[in-house]
Design a protein around this motif. Structure first.
Motif, PDB file in Angstrom:
ATOM      1  N   ALA A  55       0.825  -1.214   0.000  1.00 20.32           N
ATOM      2  CA  ALA A  55       0.000   0.000   0.000  1.00 20.32           C
ATOM      3  C   ALA A  55       0.854   1.258   0.000  1.00 20.32           C
ATOM      4  O   ALA A  55       0.504   2.247  -0.657  1.00 20.32           O
ATOM      5  N   SER A 112       0.174   3.693  -2.972  1.00 18.11           N
ATOM      6  CA  SER A 112      -0.293   5.035  -2.581  1.00 18.11           C
ATOM      7  C   SER A 112       0.783   6.081  -2.815  1.00 18.11           C
ATOM      8  O   SER A 112       0.480   7.212  -3.216  1.00 18.11           O
ATOM      9  N   VAL A 133      -5.515   7.372   3.287  1.00 21.84           N
ATOM     10  CA  VAL A 133      -6.603   6.396   3.157  1.00 21.84           C
ATOM     11  C   VAL A 133      -6.038   5.042   2.721  1.00 21.84           C
ATOM     12  O   VAL A 133      -6.457   3.998   3.216  1.00 21.84           O
ATOM     13  N   GLY A 134      -5.083   5.058   1.803  1.00 20.36           N
ATOM     14  CA  GLY A 134      -4.471   3.811   1.339  1.00 20.36           C
ATOM     15  C   GLY A 134      -3.796   3.028   2.457  1.00 20.36           C
ATOM     16  O   GLY A 134      -3.951   1.814   2.554  1.00 20.36           O
ATOM     17  N   ALA A 146      -6.534   1.676   4.883  1.00 22.81           N
ATOM     18  CA  ALA A 146      -7.215   0.518   4.297  1.00 22.81           C
ATOM     19  C   ALA A 146      -6.324  -0.719   4.366  1.00 22.81           C
ATOM     20  O   ALA A 146      -6.795  -1.815   4.671  1.00 22.81           O
ATOM     21  N   TRP A 159      -8.970   2.323  -1.007  1.00 22.51           N
ATOM     22  CA  TRP A 159      -7.999   3.402  -1.174  1.00 22.51           C
ATOM     23  C   TRP A 159      -8.420   4.312  -2.325  1.00 22.51           C
ATOM     24  O   TRP A 159      -8.071   5.494  -2.342  1.00 22.51           O
ATOM     25  N   GLY A 168      -9.971   7.664  -1.454  1.00 20.24           N
ATOM     26  CA  GLY A 168      -9.070   8.770  -1.113  1.00 20.24           C
ATOM     27  C   GLY A 168      -8.764   9.681  -2.287  1.00 20.24           C
ATOM     28  O   GLY A 168      -8.489  10.871  -2.108  1.00 20.24           O
TER      29      GLY A 168
END
Length: 191
Positions: free
Chosen positions: A66, A70, A85-86, A89, A118, A121
């Protein structure tokens, strides 16, 4: 983590990003295609993610994936909240995988669905910085007509529905990934 784990993360991170990138090309058609491209990306990326899970043996690997995904999105112009958010999650997905001892098929599908959130986001700035988002460089490149249509399409209700649908498409992508694992990748000795 072993060097092999890091190599697996890098390889599957690249596969995941390429898969998402291919489906994301649809967004250049029109604003409606933007939402379709996200749904297609989530479903399509379920295949490399579920294959990646066959290599995950311990905590942290999904979170590192992630960070890579991200971080890449942030580098190409995604909003900073998308990175946050990534990671959030991925941490929830890690907990689900840990509960299933990294072998539960059902929890793996659920973990992928959560990981897929994600994408939410990327669109969160439309709630708190709409004008900045719509006047950003990437929106200007798509043209004024595209931006106006996107603004009209992505009302708060549509965005909320989209956010919830990421889980649904994540479940579909996870199940598709499992089926392809069973049908093709295990026979080929890749899973």
């Amino acid at each position: 983590m072993s060097p092999r784990d890091l190599i697996d993360i890098g390889v599957f991170g690249a596969l995941y990003v390429v898969t998402v990138g291919i489906f994301s090309l649809l967004e250049y058609l029109n604003p409606v295609a933007t939402l379709v491209s996200v749904a297609a990306s989530i479903v399509g990326a379920g295949v490399p993610f579920m294959l990646f899970l066959t290599r995950v043996r311990h905590a942290g690997m999904v979170t590192v994936l992630a960070v890579l995904v991200s971080g890449f999105m942030l580098l190409i112009g995604g909003p900073p909240i998308g990175f946050v958010v990534g990671i959030a999650a991925a941490l929830i997905a890690e907990v689900l995988l840990w509960v299933g001892r990294y072998r539960s098929r059902q929890l793996s599908v659920l973990a992928y669905a959560v990981f897929s959130t994600w994408f939410v986001g990327l669109f969160l700035p439309l709630f708190y910085a709409r004008d900045e988002f719509l006047s950003s460089q990437s929106m200007q490149e798509k043209g004024a007509d595209y931006t106006e249509q996107l603004d009209a399409l992505l009302s708060p209700a549509v965005l909320l529905t989209f956010a919830l649908s990421t889980l649904v498409f994540g479940l579909i992508g996870g199940v598709l990934g499992l089926r392809l694992l069973d049908k093709h990748f295990r026979k080929a000795g890749l899973a």
